[in-house]
Motif scaffolding. Structure first.
Motif, PDB file in Angstrom:
ATOM      1  N   PRO A   1     -42.487  49.024 -67.362  1.00  0.00           N
ATOM      2  CA  PRO A   1     -41.292  49.153 -66.525  1.00  0.00           C
ATOM      3  C   PRO A   1     -41.620  49.313 -65.041  1.00  0.00           C
ATOM      4  O   PRO A   1     -40.774  49.083 -64.183  1.00  0.00           O
ATOM      5  N   ASN A   2     -42.852  49.664 -64.757  1.00  0.00           N
ATOM      6  CA  ASN A   2     -43.255  49.910 -63.370  1.00  0.00           C
ATOM      7  C   ASN A   2     -43.667  48.623 -62.665  1.00  0.00           C
ATOM      8  O   ASN A   2     -43.160  48.295 -61.583  1.00  0.00           O
ATOM      9  N   CYS A   3     -44.603  47.846 -63.279  1.00  0.00           N
ATOM     10  CA  CYS A   3     -45.133  46.657 -62.608  1.00  0.00           C
ATOM     11  C   CYS A   3     -44.764  45.349 -63.314  1.00  0.00           C
ATOM     12  O   CYS A   3     -45.179  44.278 -62.879  1.00  0.00           O
ATOM     13  N   LYS A   4     -43.977  45.419 -64.399  1.00  0.00           N
ATOM     14  CA  LYS A   4     -43.482  44.261 -65.167  1.00  0.00           C
ATOM     15  C   LYS A   4     -44.590  43.443 -65.838  1.00  0.00           C
ATOM     16  O   LYS A   4     -44.369  42.326 -66.266  1.00  0.00           O
TER      17      LYS A   4
ATOM     18  N   THR B   1     -52.773  47.437 -65.585  1.00  0.00           N
ATOM     19  CA  THR B   1     -52.837  47.218 -64.140  1.00  0.00           C
ATOM     20  C   THR B   1     -52.462  48.463 -63.327  1.00  0.00           C
ATOM     21  O   THR B   1     -53.179  48.817 -62.396  1.00  0.00           O
ATOM     22  N   CYS B   2     -51.350  49.136 -63.674  1.00  0.00           N
ATOM     23  CA  CYS B   2     -50.916  50.266 -62.836  1.00  0.00           C
ATOM     24  C   CYS B   2     -51.189  51.628 -63.467  1.00  0.00           C
ATOM     25  O   CYS B   2     -50.884  52.657 -62.863  1.00  0.00           O
ATOM     26  N   LYS B   3     -51.788  51.651 -64.671  1.00  0.00           N
ATOM     27  CA  LYS B   3     -52.190  52.895 -65.363  1.00  0.00           C
ATOM     28  C   LYS B   3     -51.019  53.822 -65.711  1.00  0.00           C
ATOM     29  O   LYS B   3     -51.210  55.015 -65.932  1.00  0.00           O
ATOM     30  N   THR B   4     -49.798  53.278 -65.767  1.00  0.00           N
ATOM     31  CA  THR B   4     -48.641  54.076 -66.180  1.00  0.00           C
ATOM     32  C   THR B   4     -48.704  54.323 -67.686  1.00  0.00           C
ATOM     33  O   THR B   4     -49.079  53.432 -68.436  1.00  0.00           O
ATOM     34  N   ASN B   5     -48.357  55.532 -68.113  1.00  0.00           N
ATOM     35  CA  ASN B   5     -48.305  55.827 -69.544  1.00  0.00           C
ATOM     36  C   ASN B   5     -47.043  55.233 -70.135  1.00  0.00           C
ATOM     37  O   ASN B   5     -45.951  55.443 -69.612  1.00  0.00           O
TER      38      ASN B   5
HETATM   39 ZN    ZN Z   1     -47.835  48.677 -65.147  1.00  0.00          ZN
END
Ligand code: ZN
Length: 130
Positions: A120-123, A101-105
């Protein structure tokens, strides 16, 4: 070497940009001798003379500004390269995923079988094999 020290007083000296220009000149020299291209050979002197001009320049403020601009230009490329290297080093012990969803590595330990990964960013939670 004392005469060189005296000569360099008040002059800018060497920095990363000068070293880069010297390396560029060496690469162009090798490329021109390999390709037997005289135009490229002439062009290989340009970065060399710019580097020498910068080293012996007495306008230290202007040279510092050029060095700063060069560092600002190169730093994103360098940090990307460092990230790439650290990923290669960690590839034996860790696996990388991208959050859907948020494309965080996301970095997770390798060899743990199917695990539930929580971003950890968007749960957002998803199951992946490591
Ligand atoms: Zn995310």
């Amino acid at each position: 070497m004392n005469w060189l020290k005296k000569f360099m007083i008040g002059r800018y000296g060497s920095d990363n940009l000068s070293v880069f220009l010297l390396i560029l000149s060496i690469i162009l020299t090798f490329a021109s001798s390999f390709a037997r291209n005289s135009v490229l050979m002439t062009m290989s002197y340009i970065p060399l003379f710019i580097a020498l001009y910068r080293m012996f320049s007495k306008n230290i403020q202007k040279r510092s500004m050029e060095s700063y601009k060069f560092a600002m230009l190169v730093s994103p490329i360098y940090s990307r390269y460092k990230r790439f290297l650290s990923r290669i080093r960690a590839s034996k012990t860790h696996k990388y995923f991208k959050c859907t969803t948020c494309k965080t590595n996301l970095r997770v330990p390798k060899g743990k079988g199917k695990i539930l990964i929580t971003c950890p960013n968007c749960k957002k939670e998803f199951i992946k094999r490591t």
